[in-house]
Motif scaffolding. Structure first.
Motif, PDB file in Angstrom:
ATOM      1  N   GLN A  91       8.361   5.964 -16.696  1.00 44.11           N
ATOM      2  CA  GLN A  91       8.787   5.070 -15.536  1.00 44.11           C
ATOM      3  C   GLN A  91       7.715   5.458 -14.147  1.00 44.11           C
ATOM      4  OE1 GLN A  91      11.234   3.125 -15.306  1.00 44.11           O
ATOM      5  NE2 GLN A  91      10.876   2.675 -13.220  1.00 44.11           N
ATOM      6  N   ALA A  92       7.201   6.246 -14.027  1.00 44.95           N
ATOM      7  CA  ALA A  92       6.414   6.543 -12.920  1.00 44.95           C
ATOM      8  C   ALA A  92       5.156   5.694 -13.223  1.00 44.95           C
ATOM      9  CB  ALA A  92       6.170   7.897 -12.785  1.00 44.95           C
ATOM     10  N   GLU A  93       4.454   5.652 -14.359  1.00 49.34           N
ATOM     11  CA  GLU A  93       3.316   4.895 -14.664  1.00 49.34           C
ATOM     12  C   GLU A  93       3.680   3.168 -14.528  1.00 49.34           C
ATOM     13  OE1 GLU A  93       0.245   4.946 -17.998  1.00 49.34           O
ATOM     14  OE2 GLU A  93       2.266   4.634 -18.839  1.00 49.34           O
ATOM     15  N   VAL A  94       5.119   2.793 -14.916  1.00 46.33           N
ATOM     16  CA  VAL A  94       5.320   1.478 -14.618  1.00 46.33           C
ATOM     17  C   VAL A  94       5.456   1.147 -13.126  1.00 46.33           C
ATOM     18  CG1 VAL A  94       7.397  -0.115 -14.917  1.00 46.33           C
ATOM     19  CG2 VAL A  94       6.533   1.178 -17.013  1.00 46.33           C
ATOM     20  N   GLU A  95       6.067   2.117 -12.414  1.00 46.42           N
ATOM     21  CA  GLU A  95       6.024   1.903 -10.790  1.00 46.42           C
ATOM     22  C   GLU A  95       4.787   1.725 -10.359  1.00 46.42           C
ATOM     23  OE1 GLU A  95       8.720   4.915  -9.023  1.00 46.42           O
ATOM     24  OE2 GLU A  95      10.122   4.345 -10.667  1.00 46.42           O
ATOM     25  N   LEU A  96       3.621   2.490 -10.738  1.00 43.32           N
ATOM     26  CA  LEU A  96       2.456   2.545 -10.290  1.00 43.32           C
ATOM     27  C   LEU A  96       1.855   1.212 -10.540  1.00 43.32           C
ATOM     28  CD1 LEU A  96       0.095   3.680  -8.623  1.00 43.32           C
ATOM     29  CD2 LEU A  96      -0.715   5.114 -10.974  1.00 43.32           C
ATOM     30  N   ARG A 110       0.625  -1.165  -0.253  1.00 44.33           N
ATOM     31  CA  ARG A 110       0.290  -0.072  -0.012  1.00 44.33           C
ATOM     32  C   ARG A 110       0.897   1.338  -0.031  1.00 44.33           C
ATOM     33  NH1 ARG A 110      -3.968  -2.687   3.976  1.00 44.33           N
ATOM     34  NH2 ARG A 110      -5.345  -3.604   2.545  1.00 44.33           N
ATOM     35  N   ARG A 111       1.801   1.182   0.873  1.00 42.94           N
ATOM     36  CA  ARG A 111       2.787   2.316   0.913  1.00 42.94           C
ATOM     37  C   ARG A 111       3.523   2.563  -0.452  1.00 42.94           C
ATOM     38  NH1 ARG A 111       3.792   0.191   5.881  1.00 42.94           N
ATOM     39  NH2 ARG A 111       5.931  -0.839   5.262  1.00 42.94           N
ATOM     40  N   ALA A 112       4.036   1.509  -1.243  1.00 44.57           N
ATOM     41  CA  ALA A 112       4.535   1.708  -2.386  1.00 44.57           C
ATOM     42  C   ALA A 112       3.619   2.337  -3.414  1.00 44.57           C
ATOM     43  CB  ALA A 112       5.044   0.175  -2.835  1.00 44.57           C
ATOM     44  N   ARG A 113       2.327   1.508  -3.226  1.00 44.49           N
ATOM     45  CA  ARG A 113       1.373   2.414  -4.336  1.00 44.49           C
ATOM     46  C   ARG A 113       1.369   3.793  -4.117  1.00 44.49           C
ATOM     47  NH1 ARG A 113      -4.451   0.649  -3.372  1.00 44.49           N
ATOM     48  NH2 ARG A 113      -4.237   2.071  -1.592  1.00 44.49           N
ATOM     49  N   GLU A 114       1.056   4.220  -2.731  1.00 37.34           N
ATOM     50  CA  GLU A 114       0.987   5.604  -2.256  1.00 37.34           C
ATOM     51  C   GLU A 114       2.036   6.297  -3.080  1.00 37.34           C
ATOM     52  OE1 GLU A 114       0.319   5.636   1.633  1.00 37.34           O
ATOM     53  OE2 GLU A 114      -1.501   4.716   1.481  1.00 37.34           O
ATOM     54  N   ARG A 115       3.423   6.079  -2.665  1.00 32.93           N
ATOM     55  CA  ARG A 115       4.589   6.718  -3.535  1.00 32.93           C
ATOM     56  C   ARG A 115       4.539   6.580  -4.914  1.00 32.93           C
ATOM     57  NH1 ARG A 115       7.144   3.247   0.498  1.00 32.93           N
ATOM     58  NH2 ARG A 115       7.871   1.920  -1.279  1.00 32.93           N
ATOM     59  N   ALA A 116       4.206   5.571  -5.596  1.00 31.65           N
ATOM     60  CA  ALA A 116       3.952   5.717  -6.825  1.00 31.65           C
ATOM     61  C   ALA A 116       2.987   6.671  -7.500  1.00 31.65           C
ATOM     62  CB  ALA A 116       3.748   4.326  -7.409  1.00 31.65           C
ATOM     63  N   GLU A 117       1.783   6.698  -6.727  1.00 30.72           N
ATOM     64  CA  GLU A 117       0.894   7.803  -7.077  1.00 30.72           C
ATOM     65  C   GLU A 117       1.540   9.010  -7.113  1.00 30.72           C
ATOM     66  OE1 GLU A 117      -3.080   5.137  -6.173  1.00 30.72           O
ATOM     67  OE2 GLU A 117      -2.249   6.538  -4.552  1.00 30.72           O
ATOM     68  N   ARG A 172       4.744   9.977  -7.370  1.00 35.89           N
ATOM     69  CA  ARG A 172       5.547  10.330  -8.400  1.00 35.89           C
ATOM     70  C   ARG A 172       4.777  10.489  -9.568  1.00 35.89           C
ATOM     71  NH1 ARG A 172       8.033   5.300  -6.767  1.00 35.89           N
ATOM     72  NH2 ARG A 172       9.185   5.615  -5.111  1.00 35.89           N
ATOM     73  N   LEU A 173       3.669   9.676  -9.808  1.00 36.55           N
ATOM     74  CA  LEU A 173       2.901  10.057 -10.935  1.00 36.55           C
ATOM     75  C   LEU A 173       2.639  11.481 -11.124  1.00 36.55           C
ATOM     76  CD1 LEU A 173       2.274   8.657 -13.682  1.00 36.55           C
ATOM     77  CD2 LEU A 173       0.164   7.933 -12.601  1.00 36.55           C
ATOM     78  N   ARG A 174       1.835  11.853  -9.863  1.00 35.38           N
ATOM     79  CA  ARG A 174       1.394  13.320 -10.182  1.00 35.38           C
ATOM     80  C   ARG A 174       2.649  14.453 -10.171  1.00 35.38           C
ATOM     81  NH1 ARG A 174      -2.203  11.192  -6.104  1.00 35.38           N
ATOM     82  NH2 ARG A 174      -0.545  11.393  -4.691  1.00 35.38           N
ATOM     83  N   LYS A 175       3.880  14.188  -9.613  1.00 37.28           N
ATOM     84  CA  LYS A 175       4.990  14.957 -10.069  1.00 37.28           C
ATOM     85  C   LYS A 175       5.514  14.902 -11.156  1.00 37.28           C
ATOM     86  CE  LYS A 175       6.574  15.121  -5.172  1.00 37.28           C
ATOM     87  NZ  LYS A 175       7.782  14.814  -4.027  1.00 37.28           N
ATOM     88  N   ALA A 176       5.261  13.628 -11.838  1.00 35.98           N
ATOM     89  CA  ALA A 176       5.867  13.593 -13.292  1.00 35.98           C
ATOM     90  C   ALA A 176       5.186  14.178 -14.258  1.00 35.98           C
ATOM     91  CB  ALA A 176       6.039  11.937 -13.563  1.00 35.98           C
TER      92      ALA A 176
END
Length: 138
Positions: free
Chosen positions: A117-122, A95-102, A104-108
């Protein structure tokens, strides 16, 4: 092994699974596919997604992060960049990894960073969480 197919899931680090099963279902590049014993041989790439196998009444799920699969009539070999069994995934950490990825995607999107890359992580985080939650609901 008359009505079984040998499944091997391998990553660069280790053998994740090696056993005889009834069916394997994996996330192919062009869509999900299933393999039963005696299947026609083929080779294809894998996308990020969930893979599972059934052995009798037991179903086991894995989070797969891309790679390749080779299907032979009596063997399925999955060569994955990463693969985790549902039982090995910590739900809180996922869950924490998903939150971090979300985030990163917003920042990207805002800062013009590497959006792909942010989308792949999510996608990886979402699949890991989905697979982990399957174990909890079983």
């Amino acid at each position: 092994m008359a009505n079984k197919i040998l499944l091997e899931v391998v990553t660069p680090d280790r053998v994740v699974a090696s056993r005889e099963v009834d069916i394997v279902v994996a996330p192919g590049y062009d869509g999900e596919f299933g393999v039963l014993p005696g299947h026609i041989p083929f080779l294809t790439s894998l996308r990020i997604g969930e893979m599972y196998y059934r052995d009798g009444s037991e179903t086991n799920y894995f989070a797969i992060s891309g790679g390749y699969v080779e299907v032979q009539s009596e063997k399925v070999t999955i060569l994955a960049e990463a693969a985790e069994a549902a039982r090995d995934i910590d739900v809180d950490r996922a869950r924490r990894a998903r939150e971090r990825a979300e985030e990163r995607l917003r920042k990207a999107k805002q800062e013009g960073l590497d959006f792909l890359q942010a989308e792949v992580e999510l996608r990886r985080a979402i699949v890991r969480l989905k697979v982990a939650e399957r174990r909890l609901s079983a």
